[in-house]
Design a protein around this motif. Sequence first.
Motif, PDB file in Angstrom:
ATOM      1  N   CYS A 176       0.828  -1.200   0.000  1.00  0.00           N
ATOM      2  CA  CYS A 176       0.000   0.000   0.000  1.00  0.00           C
ATOM      3  C   CYS A 176       0.867   1.257   0.000  1.00  0.00           C
ATOM      4  O   CYS A 176       1.687   1.437   0.899  1.00  0.00           O
ATOM      5  CB  CYS A 176      -0.914  -0.005   1.225  1.00  0.00           C
ATOM      6  SG  CYS A 176      -1.935   1.477   1.322  1.00  0.00           S
ATOM      7  N   PRO A 177       0.673   2.132  -0.986  1.00  0.00           N
ATOM      8  CA  PRO A 177       1.421   3.389  -1.016  1.00  0.00           C
ATOM      9  C   PRO A 177       0.698   4.515  -0.268  1.00  0.00           C
ATOM     10  O   PRO A 177       1.217   5.618  -0.158  1.00  0.00           O
ATOM     11  CB  PRO A 177       1.487   3.712  -2.515  1.00  0.00           C
ATOM     12  CG  PRO A 177       0.197   3.163  -3.050  1.00  0.00           C
ATOM     13  CD  PRO A 177      -0.088   1.922  -2.222  1.00  0.00           C
ATOM     14  N   VAL A 178      -0.492   4.229   0.263  1.00  0.00           N
ATOM     15  CA  VAL A 178      -1.313   5.259   0.890  1.00  0.00           C
ATOM     16  C   VAL A 178      -0.989   5.411   2.373  1.00  0.00           C
ATOM     17  O   VAL A 178      -0.842   6.517   2.879  1.00  0.00           O
ATOM     18  CB  VAL A 178      -2.819   4.936   0.701  1.00  0.00           C
ATOM     19  CG1 VAL A 178      -3.684   5.935   1.446  1.00  0.00           C
ATOM     20  CG2 VAL A 178      -3.173   4.899  -0.771  1.00  0.00           C
ATOM     21  N   PRO A 217       3.337  -2.687   7.128  1.00  0.00           N
ATOM     22  CA  PRO A 217       3.125  -2.718   5.675  1.00  0.00           C
ATOM     23  C   PRO A 217       2.050  -3.756   5.327  1.00  0.00           C
ATOM     24  O   PRO A 217       2.004  -4.827   5.923  1.00  0.00           O
ATOM     25  CB  PRO A 217       4.486  -3.149   5.117  1.00  0.00           C
ATOM     26  CG  PRO A 217       5.463  -2.872   6.205  1.00  0.00           C
ATOM     27  CD  PRO A 217       4.714  -3.003   7.491  1.00  0.00           C
ATOM     28  N   HIS A 218       1.210  -3.404   4.379  1.00  0.00           N
ATOM     29  CA  HIS A 218       0.147  -4.319   3.967  1.00  0.00           C
ATOM     30  C   HIS A 218      -0.077  -4.180   2.472  1.00  0.00           C
ATOM     31  O   HIS A 218       0.261  -3.166   1.871  1.00  0.00           O
ATOM     32  CB  HIS A 218      -1.156  -4.048   4.743  1.00  0.00           C
ATOM     33  CG  HIS A 218      -1.606  -2.627   4.641  1.00  0.00           C
ATOM     34  ND1 HIS A 218      -1.115  -1.632   5.460  1.00  0.00           N
ATOM     35  CD2 HIS A 218      -2.487  -2.024   3.803  1.00  0.00           C
ATOM     36  CE1 HIS A 218      -1.678  -0.475   5.135  1.00  0.00           C
ATOM     37  NE2 HIS A 218      -2.511  -0.683   4.124  1.00  0.00           N
ATOM     38  N   THR A 243       1.310   5.841  -8.194  1.00  0.00           N
ATOM     39  CA  THR A 243       2.370   5.906  -7.208  1.00  0.00           C
ATOM     40  C   THR A 243       3.564   6.723  -7.688  1.00  0.00           C
ATOM     41  O   THR A 243       4.649   6.620  -7.153  1.00  0.00           O
ATOM     42  CB  THR A 243       2.840   4.488  -6.837  1.00  0.00           C
ATOM     43  OG1 THR A 243       3.323   3.849  -8.024  1.00  0.00           O
ATOM     44  CG2 THR A 243       1.749   3.689  -6.200  1.00  0.00           C
ATOM     45  N   GLY A 244       3.353   7.521  -8.720  1.00  0.00           N
ATOM     46  CA  GLY A 244       4.433   8.349  -9.219  1.00  0.00           C
ATOM     47  C   GLY A 244       5.450   7.606 -10.051  1.00  0.00           C
ATOM     48  O   GLY A 244       6.596   7.989 -10.136  1.00  0.00           O
ATOM     49  N   GLY A 245       5.040   6.472 -10.639  1.00  0.00           N
ATOM     50  CA  GLY A 245       5.922   5.768 -11.546  1.00  0.00           C
ATOM     51  C   GLY A 245       6.482   4.478 -11.024  1.00  0.00           C
ATOM     52  O   GLY A 245       6.900   3.625 -11.765  1.00  0.00           O
ATOM     53  N   VAL A 267      -7.238  -1.548  -4.019  1.00  0.00           N
ATOM     54  CA  VAL A 267      -7.878  -0.809  -2.943  1.00  0.00           C
ATOM     55  C   VAL A 267      -7.131  -1.062  -1.639  1.00  0.00           C
ATOM     56  O   VAL A 267      -6.721  -2.194  -1.356  1.00  0.00           O
ATOM     57  CB  VAL A 267      -9.353  -1.279  -2.803  1.00  0.00           C
ATOM     58  CG1 VAL A 267     -10.025  -0.648  -1.605  1.00  0.00           C
ATOM     59  CG2 VAL A 267     -10.123  -0.974  -4.074  1.00  0.00           C
ATOM     60  N   CYS A 268      -6.974  -0.009  -0.848  1.00  0.00           N
ATOM     61  CA  CYS A 268      -6.458  -0.178   0.518  1.00  0.00           C
ATOM     62  C   CYS A 268      -7.664  -0.378   1.411  1.00  0.00           C
ATOM     63  O   CYS A 268      -8.441   0.561   1.639  1.00  0.00           O
ATOM     64  CB  CYS A 268      -5.665   1.038   0.969  1.00  0.00           C
ATOM     65  SG  CYS A 268      -5.194   0.910   2.726  1.00  0.00           S
ATOM     66  N   SER A 269      -7.826  -1.591   1.906  1.00  0.00           N
ATOM     67  CA  SER A 269      -8.983  -1.872   2.750  1.00  0.00           C
ATOM     68  C   SER A 269      -8.835  -1.240   4.132  1.00  0.00           C
ATOM     69  O   SER A 269      -9.833  -0.948   4.781  1.00  0.00           O
ATOM     70  CB  SER A 269      -9.218  -3.384   2.863  1.00  0.00           C
ATOM     71  OG  SER A 269      -8.059  -4.033   3.339  1.00  0.00           O
TER      72      SER A 269
END
Length: 131
Positions: free
Chosen positions: A79-81, A87-88, A121-123, A103-105
């Motif tokens: 997940c980049p969010v 980390p997940h 994610t910017g590349g 999707v980030c659940s």
Amino acid sequence: MNPISPLEQALHAARALVLADLVAGEVAERDVVSLVEEAVTQRRWWVEQWPEGAAFVAGLVAQDVQDALLERYGRWPLCPVCGSGEPHALDVEPELGPDPHWVCSEAGVQVAAVGSLGAATGGAAPGPASS
């Protein structure tokens, strides 16, 4: 020359979308690409049995590759969010439906369409992490 069947078009599109996300995450190594090929081969049989499911193939191939990567290398895509916490991996939603997204659940947010992780994610999306 025969036109490509809708089934083959769906399988080729699914392969391309998942490969794009693997490339964005810089994890498109030869053995990982072979996981994509295995998933596409398995889903070919599935969609031959249920042609109406062709619109669902991209999400299913993404989930198949994600599961295979988890067994061999760790979670992907990370997940980049969420910037803090454990980390997940992102999830594919809908699990069985057209227009699949990562999707980030945990945060309850849609991150990117399957095939578009690089743009989201910017590349470069995070690669696999050991579990």
